[in-house]
Write an enzyme that holds these catalytic residues in place. Structure first.
Site, PDB file in Angstrom:
ATOM      1  N   SER A   1       0.822  -1.199   0.000  1.00 42.21           N
ATOM      2  CA  SER A   1       0.000   0.000   0.000  1.00 42.21           C
ATOM      3  C   SER A   1       0.867   1.265   0.000  1.00 42.21           C
ATOM      4  O   SER A   1       1.719   1.425  -0.872  1.00 42.21           O
ATOM      5  CB  SER A   1      -0.968  -0.044   1.191  1.00 42.21           C
ATOM      6  OG  SER A   1      -1.954   0.946   1.095  1.00 42.21           O
TER       7      SER A   1
ATOM      8  N   HIS B   1      -7.609  -5.174  -0.462  1.00 43.62           N
ATOM      9  CA  HIS B   1      -6.389  -4.373  -0.496  1.00 43.62           C
ATOM     10  C   HIS B   1      -5.210  -5.052   0.207  1.00 43.62           C
ATOM     11  O   HIS B   1      -4.115  -4.490   0.221  1.00 43.62           O
ATOM     12  CB  HIS B   1      -6.676  -3.017   0.167  1.00 43.62           C
ATOM     13  CG  HIS B   1      -5.632  -1.975  -0.074  1.00 43.62           C
ATOM     14  ND1 HIS B   1      -5.273  -1.545  -1.331  1.00 43.62           N
ATOM     15  CD2 HIS B   1      -4.859  -1.264   0.802  1.00 43.62           C
ATOM     16  CE1 HIS B   1      -4.334  -0.618  -1.230  1.00 43.62           C
ATOM     17  NE2 HIS B   1      -4.053  -0.440   0.050  1.00 43.62           N
TER      18      HIS B   1
ATOM     19  N   ASP C   1     -10.269  -4.063  -5.770  1.00 45.04           N
ATOM     20  CA  ASP C   1      -9.639  -3.370  -4.646  1.00 45.04           C
ATOM     21  C   ASP C   1     -10.298  -2.006  -4.510  1.00 45.04           C
ATOM     22  O   ASP C   1     -10.160  -1.155  -5.387  1.00 45.04           O
ATOM     23  CB  ASP C   1      -8.129  -3.231  -4.897  1.00 45.04           C
ATOM     24  CG  ASP C   1      -7.373  -2.613  -3.732  1.00 45.04           C
ATOM     25  OD1 ASP C   1      -8.005  -2.010  -2.847  1.00 45.04           O
ATOM     26  OD2 ASP C   1      -6.128  -2.706  -3.719  1.00 45.04           O
TER      27      ASP C   1
END
Length: 267
Positions: free
Chosen positions: A95, A245, A217
């Site tokens: 991320s 995610h 996502d």
């Protein structure tokens, strides 16, 4: 300060193997990698740590000034590499840490030689000709909700971020991780994450790079993966048959296999 203690550094796997540095994202800690570590540790020396202010790090070392920009998180990465004298590292960033990894790689070219970007996003807010997945108003509302009631925000948002509504235990785990973070620290990390624009930084990437995205996502839609892939010459884009995610939790075997396949052939 001892960086190993400050960042709760953990080393496992093959002592003589190639080095993988696994870097967690917002609201998480190194425990989020636990389902991929056993597979990776068979072949690699696996290094994990917690950002200052996350997990079991030394929160007394946290400062708002340092961690109000992605550069502060990149410094944590570089300082861990320096403390352990790591070289030829494959950095796996999840991320927001995918973009912190880009900055760290630019600062430590002799130490970081490969990038694996899991569900990256250089900008979460839509722009002309760019879809990040959120309007500016969406992000403002998200941050206002987080700042006014962090625990409530965590309980509502963690299942959305995780996806996989048919596996509620995954959302529960992310909620628990979010709630374990000091709200004052989480607010700063959230603003850094959701308000950053790192698109120009992608142009500096000159090392082998793998981009891992999920089929669905809610935080980093596939348009973002395509954008990152197009911005980094020679990068590889792999779409996992996974939702959410955090594929290191929802699809750990596929995630570990994709990392291994890339690192083993990257020059």
């Amino acid at each position: 300060m001892d960086v190993r203690r400050r960042n709760n550094v953990t080393v496992t796997g093959r002592a003589d193997g190639p080095v993988l540095l696994l870097v967690h994202g917002f609201g998480c800690d190194q425990n989020m990698w636990r389902l991929v570590v056993p597979a990776l540790a068979k072949e690699y020396r696996v290094v994990l740590f917690d950002y200052v202010g996350s997990g079991r790090s030394d929160a007394s070392a946290w400062s708002e000034q340092r961690y109000s920009s992605l550069g502060g998180y990149a410094r944590d990465i570089v300082e861990v590499c320096e403390e352990l004298d790591l070289r030829d590292v494959a950095l796996v960033g999840h991320s927001v840490s995918a973009m912190a990894g880009v900055l760290a790689a630019a600062q430590a070219p002799g130490r970081i030689s490969r990038l694996v970007m899991i569900a990256p996003s250089p900008r979460y807010i839509d722009d002309d000709g760019y879809r990040g997945g959120f309007s500016a108003e969406d992000i403002d509302e998200l941050l206002e909700s987080l700042e006014s009631n962090y625990l409530g925000w965590s309980a509502a948002m963690a299942p959305v971020i995780m996806g996989n509504a048919d596996r509620p235990e995954l959302g529960d785990e992310l909620t628990t991780s979010f709630c374990a973070t000091d709200p004052a620290i989480a607010r700063v990390f959230a603003r850094t994450t959701f308000l950053s624009d790192s698109r120009k930084d992608l142009l500096s990437v000159a090392i082998p790079t793998l981009i891992l995205e999920c089929e669905q996502d809610a935080i980093a839609p596939r348009e973002v993966g395509a954008y990152v892939h197009a911005a980094i010459p020679g990068s590889r884009l792999v779409t996992l048959d996974a939702t959410g995610h955090c594929p290191q939790l929802s699809a750990p075997q596929a995630t570990a296999e994709a990392i291994t396949d890339f690192v083993n052939v990257a020059p």
